[in-house]
Write a protein that holds these residues in place. Sequence first.
Motif, mmCIF file in Angstrom:
data_model
loop_
_atom_site.group_PDB
_atom_site.id
_atom_site.type_symbol
_atom_site.label_atom_id
_atom_site.label_comp_id
_atom_site.label_asym_id
_atom_site.label_seq_id
_atom_site.Cartn_x
_atom_site.Cartn_y
_atom_site.Cartn_z
ATOM 1 N N GLU A 92 0.867 -1.176 0.000
ATOM 2 C CA GLU A 92 0.000 0.000 0.000
ATOM 3 C C GLU A 92 0.898 1.217 0.000
ATOM 4 O O GLU A 92 1.991 1.194 0.552
ATOM 5 N N PHE A 93 0.468 2.304 -0.599
ATOM 6 C CA PHE A 93 1.217 3.546 -0.590
ATOM 7 C C PHE A 93 0.643 4.445 0.490
ATOM 8 O O PHE A 93 -0.547 4.699 0.510
ATOM 9 N N ARG A 94 1.503 4.893 1.394
ATOM 10 C CA ARG A 94 1.071 5.807 2.454
ATOM 11 C C ARG A 94 1.979 7.020 2.453
ATOM 12 O O ARG A 94 3.186 6.895 2.392
ATOM 13 N N SER A 95 1.414 8.187 2.557
ATOM 14 C CA SER A 95 2.179 9.415 2.623
ATOM 15 C C SER A 95 2.313 9.826 4.086
ATOM 16 O O SER A 95 1.384 9.671 4.869
ATOM 17 N N THR A 130 6.397 4.760 2.396
ATOM 18 C CA THR A 130 6.275 6.123 2.897
ATOM 19 C C THR A 130 7.217 7.013 2.091
ATOM 20 O O THR A 130 8.209 6.541 1.544
ATOM 21 N N LYS A 131 6.880 8.288 2.005
ATOM 22 C CA LYS A 131 7.746 9.255 1.333
ATOM 23 C C LYS A 131 8.032 10.389 2.298
ATOM 24 O O LYS A 131 7.146 10.827 3.031
ATOM 25 N N HIS A 132 9.280 10.835 2.302
ATOM 26 C CA HIS A 132 9.702 11.908 3.188
ATOM 27 C C HIS A 132 10.457 12.948 2.379
ATOM 28 O O HIS A 132 11.330 12.620 1.583
ATOM 29 N N SER A 133 10.119 14.186 2.605
ATOM 30 C CA SER A 133 10.819 15.290 1.976
ATOM 31 C C SER A 133 11.881 15.791 2.949
ATOM 32 O O SER A 133 11.597 15.988 4.132
ATOM 33 N N VAL A 134 13.091 15.963 2.465
ATOM 34 C CA VAL A 134 14.187 16.437 3.310
ATOM 35 C C VAL A 134 14.683 17.785 2.797
ATOM 36 O O VAL A 134 14.627 18.062 1.596
ATOM 37 N N LEU A 163 13.299 14.114 -2.204
ATOM 38 C CA LEU A 163 12.210 13.241 -1.793
ATOM 39 C C LEU A 163 12.740 11.811 -1.701
ATOM 40 O O LEU A 163 13.317 11.294 -2.660
ATOM 41 N N ILE A 164 12.565 11.187 -0.541
ATOM 42 C CA ILE A 164 13.049 9.829 -0.310
ATOM 43 C C ILE A 164 11.855 8.925 -0.037
ATOM 44 O O ILE A 164 10.965 9.266 0.732
ATOM 45 N N SER A 165 11.852 7.768 -0.675
ATOM 46 C CA SER A 165 10.794 6.777 -0.526
ATOM 47 C C SER A 165 11.343 5.595 0.272
ATOM 48 O O SER A 165 12.471 5.147 0.036
ATOM 49 N N TYR A 166 10.563 5.089 1.236
ATOM 50 C CA TYR A 166 10.959 3.941 2.053
ATOM 51 C C TYR A 166 9.941 2.824 1.895
ATOM 52 O O TYR A 166 8.741 3.064 1.937
ATOM 53 N N LEU A 167 10.428 1.598 1.726
ATOM 54 C CA LEU A 167 9.577 0.417 1.668
ATOM 55 C C LEU A 167 9.646 -0.285 3.023
ATOM 56 O O LEU A 167 10.722 -0.655 3.488
ATOM 57 N N ALA A 214 13.854 -1.148 2.172
ATOM 58 C CA ALA A 214 14.589 -0.491 1.088
ATOM 59 C C ALA A 214 14.270 0.996 1.106
ATOM 60 O O ALA A 214 13.280 1.429 1.681
ATOM 61 N N SER A 215 15.140 1.765 0.473
ATOM 62 C CA SER A 215 14.894 3.194 0.325
ATOM 63 C C SER A 215 15.379 3.626 -1.048
ATOM 64 O O SER A 215 16.241 2.979 -1.650
ATOM 65 N N ALA A 216 14.821 4.721 -1.531
ATOM 66 C CA ALA A 216 15.223 5.235 -2.839
ATOM 67 C C ALA A 216 15.088 6.750 -2.855
ATOM 68 O O ALA A 216 14.095 7.293 -2.376
ATOM 69 N N TYR A 217 16.096 7.412 -3.387
ATOM 70 C CA TYR A 217 16.034 8.851 -3.607
ATOM 71 C C TYR A 217 15.261 9.071 -4.899
ATOM 72 O O TYR A 217 15.658 8.589 -5.956
#
Length: 71
Positions: free
Chosen positions: A6-9, A61-65, A45-49, A37-40
């Motif tokens: 599922e995609f969660r923000s 989840t996605k996080h803005s840094v 914006l970084i995405s985490y699985l 896992a993580s991806a830039y």
Amino acid sequence: MPALAEFRSTVASRPDPRGCDLPTCPVCADSMVAAEASAYLHDNLISYLWTCDTCGYGFVTKHSVKPIVCN
């Protein structure tokens, strides 16, 4: 057991996540310690699985840094 995804923000209360900001599984409420896992993505914006070790449920989840500015 097949993993569900599922995609969660998320919106972090601080610029960088700490231990108390780590997610819990929305299915079984188990603590999630580390992302699988993580991806830039782009523009800081970084995405985490995340995958729950207990029930196998997965979400992103996605996080803005903020960019680091060197003087």
